[in-house]
Design a protein around this motif. Structure first.
Motif, PDB file in Angstrom:
ATOM      1  N   ALA A 136     -10.935   4.697  -3.466  1.00 52.97           N
ATOM      2  CA  ALA A 136     -10.333   3.582  -2.741  1.00 52.97           C
ATOM      3  C   ALA A 136      -9.106   3.062  -3.476  1.00 52.97           C
ATOM      4  O   ALA A 136      -8.075   2.758  -2.856  1.00 52.97           O
ATOM      5  CB  ALA A 136     -11.358   2.463  -2.559  1.00 52.97           C
ATOM      6  N   ARG A 137      -9.185   2.962  -4.795  1.00 54.25           N
ATOM      7  CA  ARG A 137      -8.051   2.478  -5.579  1.00 54.25           C
ATOM      8  C   ARG A 137      -6.845   3.397  -5.436  1.00 54.25           C
ATOM      9  O   ARG A 137      -5.714   2.935  -5.218  1.00 54.25           O
ATOM     10  CB  ARG A 137      -8.456   2.361  -7.052  1.00 54.25           C
ATOM     11  CG  ARG A 137      -7.382   1.757  -7.932  1.00 54.25           C
ATOM     12  CD  ARG A 137      -7.863   1.544  -9.347  1.00 54.25           C
ATOM     13  NE  ARG A 137      -8.050   2.795 -10.068  1.00 54.25           N
ATOM     14  CZ  ARG A 137      -8.208   2.867 -11.391  1.00 54.25           C
ATOM     15  NH1 ARG A 137      -8.240   1.750 -12.108  1.00 54.25           N
ATOM     16  NH2 ARG A 137      -8.374   4.020 -11.982  1.00 54.25           N
ATOM     17  N   SER A 138      -7.072   4.702  -5.530  1.00 54.20           N
ATOM     18  CA  SER A 138      -5.959   5.642  -5.381  1.00 54.20           C
ATOM     19  C   SER A 138      -5.373   5.596  -3.976  1.00 54.20           C
ATOM     20  O   SER A 138      -4.151   5.580  -3.794  1.00 54.20           O
ATOM     21  CB  SER A 138      -6.434   7.063  -5.700  1.00 54.20           C
ATOM     22  OG  SER A 138      -6.598   7.252  -7.087  1.00 54.20           O
ATOM     23  N   ALA A 139      -6.268   5.574  -2.979  1.00 55.93           N
ATOM     24  CA  ALA A 139      -5.793   5.566  -1.598  1.00 55.93           C
ATOM     25  C   ALA A 139      -4.963   4.317  -1.304  1.00 55.93           C
ATOM     26  O   ALA A 139      -3.853   4.407  -0.754  1.00 55.93           O
ATOM     27  CB  ALA A 139      -6.983   5.645  -0.644  1.00 55.93           C
ATOM     28  N   VAL A 140      -5.484   3.147  -1.656  1.00 57.72           N
ATOM     29  CA  VAL A 140      -4.777   1.904  -1.345  1.00 57.72           C
ATOM     30  C   VAL A 140      -3.461   1.811  -2.121  1.00 57.72           C
ATOM     31  O   VAL A 140      -2.449   1.300  -1.598  1.00 57.72           O
ATOM     32  CB  VAL A 140      -5.683   0.692  -1.631  1.00 57.72           C
ATOM     33  CG1 VAL A 140      -4.906  -0.614  -1.527  1.00 57.72           C
ATOM     34  CG2 VAL A 140      -6.860   0.680  -0.660  1.00 57.72           C
ATOM     35  N   THR A 141      -3.433   2.311  -3.345  1.00 58.78           N
ATOM     36  CA  THR A 141      -2.182   2.320  -4.116  1.00 58.78           C
ATOM     37  C   THR A 141      -1.122   3.161  -3.413  1.00 58.78           C
ATOM     38  O   THR A 141       0.044   2.742  -3.292  1.00 58.78           O
ATOM     39  CB  THR A 141      -2.433   2.864  -5.535  1.00 58.78           C
ATOM     40  OG1 THR A 141      -3.357   2.014  -6.215  1.00 58.78           O
ATOM     41  CG2 THR A 141      -1.134   2.922  -6.324  1.00 58.78           C
ATOM     42  N   VAL A 142      -1.509   4.334  -2.931  1.00 52.37           N
ATOM     43  CA  VAL A 142      -0.569   5.185  -2.188  1.00 52.37           C
ATOM     44  C   VAL A 142      -0.152   4.519  -0.888  1.00 52.37           C
ATOM     45  O   VAL A 142       1.033   4.521  -0.522  1.00 52.37           O
ATOM     46  CB  VAL A 142      -1.198   6.568  -1.913  1.00 52.37           C
ATOM     47  CG1 VAL A 142      -0.315   7.390  -0.976  1.00 52.37           C
ATOM     48  CG2 VAL A 142      -1.424   7.330  -3.219  1.00 52.37           C
ATOM     49  N   PHE A 143      -1.102   3.931  -0.191  1.00 53.97           N
ATOM     50  CA  PHE A 143      -0.797   3.289   1.089  1.00 53.97           C
ATOM     51  C   PHE A 143       0.205   2.153   0.909  1.00 53.97           C
ATOM     52  O   PHE A 143       1.120   1.978   1.727  1.00 53.97           O
ATOM     53  CB  PHE A 143      -2.077   2.753   1.735  1.00 53.97           C
ATOM     54  CG  PHE A 143      -3.072   3.797   2.139  1.00 53.97           C
ATOM     55  CD1 PHE A 143      -2.723   5.139   2.230  1.00 53.97           C
ATOM     56  CD2 PHE A 143      -4.386   3.455   2.438  1.00 53.97           C
ATOM     57  CE1 PHE A 143      -3.643   6.104   2.606  1.00 53.97           C
ATOM     58  CE2 PHE A 143      -5.311   4.405   2.815  1.00 53.97           C
ATOM     59  CZ  PHE A 143      -4.942   5.727   2.898  1.00 53.97           C
TER      60      PHE A 143
END
Length: 321
Positions: A136-143
């Motif tokens: 979730a942290r990686s995804a939201v950072t990219v988003f």
């Protein structure tokens, strides 16, 4: 505006088996660019071949799609921060963006609290809690960097209805639900970034055969067990049209409605049902299952819907969602 899945870049963790595998095949059938992650290289190679076949079929029926069947395989243990970072880096290097991230990896432990070795407990927390958080942290950072994206966290109705036979797995799904609810508030001011929580009931996957088991009895899917393809179809639906929280099947919807009306009674009755039916009559020795070992070959189904009555009941209930 609905997301065009044909040109979307989709990361799927837990892609080698069960819901993750069914989801990978469903996105492939829509022509998406896929990034498949799980611990087992052999199982990933198997699902990669199946996805490429689905993409090839899609291309035959869509002559305007002038590109190769894009499938990137990244073996990764999501409980390892470096592995999740590498998964993200490899995806951006290959495709330049991430449109959808589906976090579907999970392991299970059955038995009374304290019957499990500490290393099994650590494995469950590392995968189900830490792993979901790292993804979730990686995804939201990219988003945030690209200005859009949909994160789908595969939770469970066990985050609402505790099960006395699988308390640690239930605990981990409470954590995933808490993560999803918190992230939904965090991204509330970003209308093109969405966090969706899928809370299925029992699903017919190999999860039960692979779980660590200290209950003394063979594990099985609690009836009625839904087909993984049903869950995959719902994940595609929320990728196109994001929803805060969703489930699948009339029984699941009725359970949530009962919990809103009479939470203590619903938890008691459903907890008894789940505890009574998650184990069968066959005695088995305690063991870690496959929670430490990556799969050499994955599968979508667990074989719990073979009975004629159960299959008909599942079909009847599924048609009334």
């Amino acid at each position: 505006m609905a997301l065009d899945l044909r040109d979307s870049v989709v990361v799927i963790t837990g892609a080698s088996s069960g819901i993750g595998r069914a989801t990978a095949l469903a996105f492939a059938a829509e022509g998406a660019r896929l990034v498949l992650a799980s611990r087992g290289r052999e199982a990933l190679a198997d699902v990669e071949r199946a996805c490429r076949e689905r993409l090839a079929d899609y291309q035959k029926n869509n002559a305007d799609l002038q590109r190769a069947a894009d499938v990137l395989v990244v073996p990764a243990d999501i409980g390892d921060p470096a592995a999740v970072d590498e998964l993200t880096r490899a995806t951006l290097e290959r495709f330049g963006r991430i449109d959808v991230w589906v976090e579907a990896a999970a392991v299970g432990i059955a038995g009374p609290l304290g019957s499990e070795p500490v290393d099994e407990l650590r494995r469950l927390v590392d995968t189900n809690v830490l792993g979901a958080t790292l993804c979730a942290r990686s995804a939201v950072t990219v988003f945030r960097a690209q200005g859009h994206g949909v994160l789908v966290l595969v939770g469970s109705l066990l985050s609402v209805f505790p099960n006395p036979v699988i308390p640690l797995y239930s605990m981990s799904k409470f954590a995933v639900r808490g993560l999803a609810l918190s992230l939904q508030q965090e991204v509330a001011r970003h209308p093109r970034i969405r966090v969706c929580l899928l809370m299925p009931g029992t699903v017919d996957t190999p999860f039960f055969q692979r779980s660590a088991n200290h209950s003394g009895r063979r594990l099985r899917a609690i009836p009625p067990a839904y087909a993984p393809e049903r869950l995959a179809a719902r994940i595609l639906a929320v990728a196109r049209h994001p929803r805060r929280q969703t489930t699948v099947g009339v029984v699941s919807h009725l359970m949530l409605a009962a919990h809103r009306l009479a939470p203590r009674t619903a938890e008691s009755v459903i907890g008894w049902w789940g505890g009574a039916f998650v184990t069968g009559s066959s005695a088995v020795p305690p063991g870690p299952g496959a929670i430490f070992e990556p799969l050499s070959r994955g599968a979508v189904h667990g074989g719990y819907r073979r009975g004629r009555v159960r299959r008909r009941l599942g079909t009847w209930l599924g048609s009334r969602t």
